[in-house]
Scaffold this active site. Structure first.
Site, PDB file in Angstrom:
ATOM      1  N   ARG A 268       0.837  -1.199   0.000  1.00 16.63           N
ATOM      2  CA  ARG A 268       0.000   0.000   0.000  1.00 16.63           C
ATOM      3  C   ARG A 268       0.874   1.252   0.000  1.00 16.63           C
ATOM      4  NH1 ARG A 268      -5.227   1.786  -0.906  1.00 16.63           N
ATOM      5  NH2 ARG A 268      -5.722   3.492   0.531  1.00 16.63           N
ATOM      6  N   GLU A 363      -9.725 -18.523  30.521  1.00 15.67           N
ATOM      7  CA  GLU A 363      -8.590 -19.110  31.253  1.00 15.67           C
ATOM      8  C   GLU A 363      -7.905 -18.082  32.161  1.00 15.67           C
ATOM      9  OE1 GLU A 363      -6.638 -22.395  30.004  1.00 15.67           O
ATOM     10  OE2 GLU A 363      -7.868 -22.814  28.255  1.00 15.67           O
TER      11      GLU A 363
HETATM   12  N1  CAA Z   1      -2.077 -25.955  41.247  1.00 11.80           N
HETATM   13  C1  CAA Z   1      -2.378 -26.602  42.386  1.00 11.80           C
HETATM   14  N2  CAA Z   1      -2.968 -26.018  43.455  1.00 11.80           N
HETATM   15  C2  CAA Z   1      -3.299 -24.719  43.343  1.00 11.80           C
HETATM   16  C3  CAA Z   1      -3.042 -23.986  42.181  1.00 11.80           C
HETATM   17  C4  CAA Z   1      -2.386 -24.653  41.115  1.00 11.80           C
HETATM   18  N3  CAA Z   1      -2.081 -23.998  39.982  1.00 11.80           N
HETATM   19  N4  CAA Z   1      -3.479 -22.727  42.351  1.00 11.80           N
HETATM   20  C5  CAA Z   1      -4.010 -22.673  43.580  1.00 11.80           C
HETATM   21  N5  CAA Z   1      -3.896 -23.876  44.185  1.00 11.80           N
HETATM   22  C6  CAA Z   1      -4.302 -24.216  45.541  1.00 11.80           C
HETATM   23  C7  CAA Z   1      -3.657 -23.259  46.529  1.00 11.80           C
HETATM   24  O1  CAA Z   1      -2.376 -23.714  46.903  1.00 11.80           O
HETATM   25  C8  CAA Z   1      -4.630 -23.275  47.683  1.00 11.80           C
HETATM   26  O2  CAA Z   1      -4.386 -24.458  48.434  1.00 11.80           O
HETATM   27  P1  CAA Z   1      -4.506 -24.491  50.037  1.00 11.80           P
HETATM   28  O3  CAA Z   1      -5.966 -24.256  50.313  1.00 11.80           O
HETATM   29  O4  CAA Z   1      -4.042 -25.862  50.417  1.00 11.80           O
HETATM   30  O5  CAA Z   1      -3.657 -23.389  50.577  1.00 11.80           O
HETATM   31  C9  CAA Z   1      -5.988 -23.447  47.009  1.00 11.80           C
HETATM   32  O6  CAA Z   1      -5.712 -24.018  45.724  1.00 11.80           O
HETATM   33  C10 CAA Z   1      -6.748 -22.140  46.850  1.00 11.80           C
HETATM   34  O7  CAA Z   1      -5.952 -21.304  46.032  1.00 11.80           O
HETATM   35  P2  CAA Z   1      -6.082 -19.712  46.042  1.00 11.80           P
HETATM   36  O8  CAA Z   1      -5.981 -19.227  47.452  1.00 11.80           O
HETATM   37  O9  CAA Z   1      -5.133 -19.192  45.060  1.00 11.80           O
HETATM   38  O10 CAA Z   1      -7.596 -19.489  45.572  1.00 11.80           O
HETATM   39  P3  CAA Z   1      -8.380 -18.139  45.279  1.00 11.80           P
HETATM   40  O11 CAA Z   1      -9.776 -18.307  45.688  1.00 11.80           O
HETATM   41  O12 CAA Z   1      -7.599 -16.976  45.789  1.00 11.80           O
HETATM   42  O13 CAA Z   1      -8.496 -18.101  43.690  1.00 11.80           O
HETATM   43  C11 CAA Z   1      -7.895 -17.409  41.515  1.00 11.80           C
HETATM   44  C12 CAA Z   1      -7.493 -17.939  42.900  1.00 11.80           C
HETATM   45  C13 CAA Z   1      -6.571 -17.067  40.918  1.00 11.80           C
HETATM   46  C14 CAA Z   1      -8.769 -16.189  41.516  1.00 11.80           C
HETATM   47  C15 CAA Z   1      -8.602 -18.564  40.800  1.00 11.80           C
HETATM   48  O14 CAA Z   1      -9.913 -18.763  41.271  1.00 11.80           O
HETATM   49  C16 CAA Z   1      -8.623 -18.362  39.306  1.00 11.80           C
HETATM   50  O15 CAA Z   1      -7.629 -18.611  38.648  1.00 11.80           O
HETATM   51  N6  CAA Z   1      -9.770 -17.925  38.729  1.00 11.80           N
HETATM   52  C17 CAA Z   1      -9.917 -17.869  37.278  1.00 11.80           C
HETATM   53  C18 CAA Z   1     -10.642 -19.071  36.790  1.00 11.80           C
HETATM   54  C19 CAA Z   1     -10.357 -19.385  35.369  1.00 11.80           C
HETATM   55  O16 CAA Z   1      -9.257 -19.222  34.860  1.00 11.80           O
HETATM   56  N7  CAA Z   1     -11.356 -19.922  34.708  1.00 11.80           N
HETATM   57  C20 CAA Z   1     -11.189 -20.367  33.350  1.00 11.80           C
HETATM   58  C21 CAA Z   1     -12.256 -21.325  32.981  1.00 11.80           C
HETATM   59  S1  CAA Z   1     -11.828 -22.518  31.799  1.00 11.80           S
HETATM   60  C22 CAA Z   1     -11.805 -21.769  30.301  1.00 11.80           C
HETATM   61  O17 CAA Z   1     -11.911 -20.591  30.161  1.00 11.80           O
HETATM   62  C23 CAA Z   1     -11.555 -22.744  29.193  1.00 11.80           C
HETATM   63  C24 CAA Z   1     -12.079 -22.475  27.852  1.00 11.80           C
HETATM   64  O18 CAA Z   1     -13.215 -22.722  27.502  1.00 11.80           O
HETATM   65  C25 CAA Z   1     -11.144 -22.047  26.793  1.00 11.80           C
END
Ligand code: CAA
Length: 403
Positions: A268, A363
């Protein structure tokens, strides 16, 4: 540190690019217009061994490393976000979670056919009233002898009409938000499972997305993944893999936006010269170019940790956040560079812009990842050791580590 792709990675990249150029790009405009998900693409991905890229060969996969999975996702999204999303959900969110958390019987029954691409897996976490706040879900699972009875609904489920198996999360205990969630492998053929596609999406129109309804679905106890109450952790660990593939796909979308823009810049002319000679256009090109490098490096850093079997929640979240925001900016700038032509589907960039929005939301929204990174920096969030082990690559004889 080695920034070179291995010979195998280079040849996979070339193979996927060739496939995308031949079988996706010539058709995608029409599929997008018709909101048509082409199931044959999944069959072709299976033939190319791309439905289980980093699942070990003993479980039907290609046994390649995580960064090779990233390369596959990058190249697929250069064609369209719909088919990268399919791999993210089938492999990242479902198969790799069964690989990580499943027992041997579950791996043989569900993982092997999925990794070969004979069966398709999907992921049912989000609900109408529980997106970012996973623990607020309402679906229930009540134990009744040798099975559970599941009720509830899931929404925004990619591959809902296509999947044979769903990884469904439901509450087994309402009194403890996080620790009351349990994961189940649910087959489409189980009585009480219904799905319905969502039409009229802003982007990823060539993808299949919709709702899953569960009405008194009897799920054998043998289909429970992990223990009762481990569902939240299982979901989050699944997202560690899903988000990685989303980030890698976003790198592909930045690359596609740059590729289309460079071509147009040379074609362009305005004010007597190629538009690429204008500095404000160069600024947009430079930003795309820099973000391509930055995003790819973040993805490979997360992939390298995964290869080592190390916890990578922080690095994966960072890669997902930065790459998806950068892809959205790159697609937006690509439309701007194309001017009015960018506004029509005669050029692919308007599709790139529409497609780039969903990954900023799904996600983990941009806001969730921003908060996570803020919390990591401030020391409020720390990645703890997992009960189960992350599998280090190469799988055979690999030492498995936790961090
Ligand atoms: N692996 C293993 N354990 C984990 C973890 C991981 N990655 N992340 C957290 N945990 C554990 C923590 O260690 C904690 O354990 P304890 O209770 O033993 O201490 C427990 O899980 C709770 O963790 P958090 O305190 O971090 O939890 P939170 O309530 O503060 O939430 C959040 C964290 C980051 C907000 C989370 O809820 C989140 O990621 N939300 C977003 C959800 C999301 O991504 N949804 C996507 C849906 S699927 C999709 O979109 C697919 C599609 O169609 C394409």
């Amino acid at each position: 540190m080695n920034f070179e792709l291995t010979e195998e990675q280079q040849s996979v990249k070339k193979m996927v690019r060739k496939f995308v150029d031949k079988e996706i790009i010539p058709n995608i405009q029409e599929w997008d217009r018709q909101q048509h998900f082409e199931p044959n693409i999944l069959k072709r991905l299976a033939e190319l061994q791309l439905m289980g890229v980093c699942i070990p060969e003993e479980y039907g996969g290609a046994g390649m490393d995580y960064n090779t999975l990233a390369i596959v996702c990058e190249e697929l999204e250069r064609g369209d976000t719909a088919y990268r999303t399919a791999v993210s959900v089938h492999t990242g969110l479902n198969s790799m979670t069964i690989f990580q958390w499943g027992n041997e019987e579950q791996k043989q029954k569900y993982l092997v056919p999925q990794a070969k691409g004979d069966k398709v897996g999907a992921f049912g976490l989000t609900e109408p009233n529980a997106g970012s706040d996973v623990a607020a879900m309402n679906s229930t699972a009540v134990r009744d002898g040798d099975h559970y009875v599941l009720n509830g609904s899931k929404t925004w489920i990619s591959l809902c009409d296509v999947a044979d198996h769903f990884l469904i999360f439901a509450k087994t205990d309402h009194d403890v938000p996080h620790k009351g969630i349990t994961a189940f492998i649910v087959e489409r053929t189980f009585a009480g499972v219904e799905t319905k596609a969502i039409k009229g999406k802003l982007g990823i129109r060539a993808g299949n997305t919709g709702e899953v309804f569960l009405t008194d679905v009897k799920v054998p106890v043998a289909n429970r993944l992990g223990e009762e109450g481990e569902g939240f952790k299982i979901a989050m660990s699944a997202l560690d893999n899903g988000r990685f593939t989303v980030a890698a796909g976003a790198v592909g979308l930045i690359g596609a936006s740059l590729e289309a823009s460079l071509k147009y810049c040379h074609e362009r002319k305005t004010f007597g010269k190629e538009i690429g000679k204008h500095q404000l256009v160069q600024q947009m090109i430079a930003k795309m170019s820099a973000n391509l490098e930055i995003s790819r490096l973040l993805v490979f850093k997360a992939g390298t940790l995964k290869n080592a079997g190390k916890r990578n929640t922080k690095e994966t979240s960072l890669a997902k956040w930065i790459a998806c925001d950068a892809a959205f900016d790159a697609a937006n700038d690509a439309v701007q560079i194309h001017g009015a032509y960018g506004y029509s589907d005669e050029y692919p960039v308007e599709r790139f812009l529409r497609n780039s929005k969903a990954p900023v939301i799904y996600e983990g929204t941009r806001e969730i990842h921003t908060v996570m990174q803020g919390e990591y920096a401030l020391g409020y969030r720390e990645d703890k050791q997992l009960r189960n082990q992350l599998h280090a690559w190469p799988y055979e004889g690999a030492t498995v580590t936790n961090s």
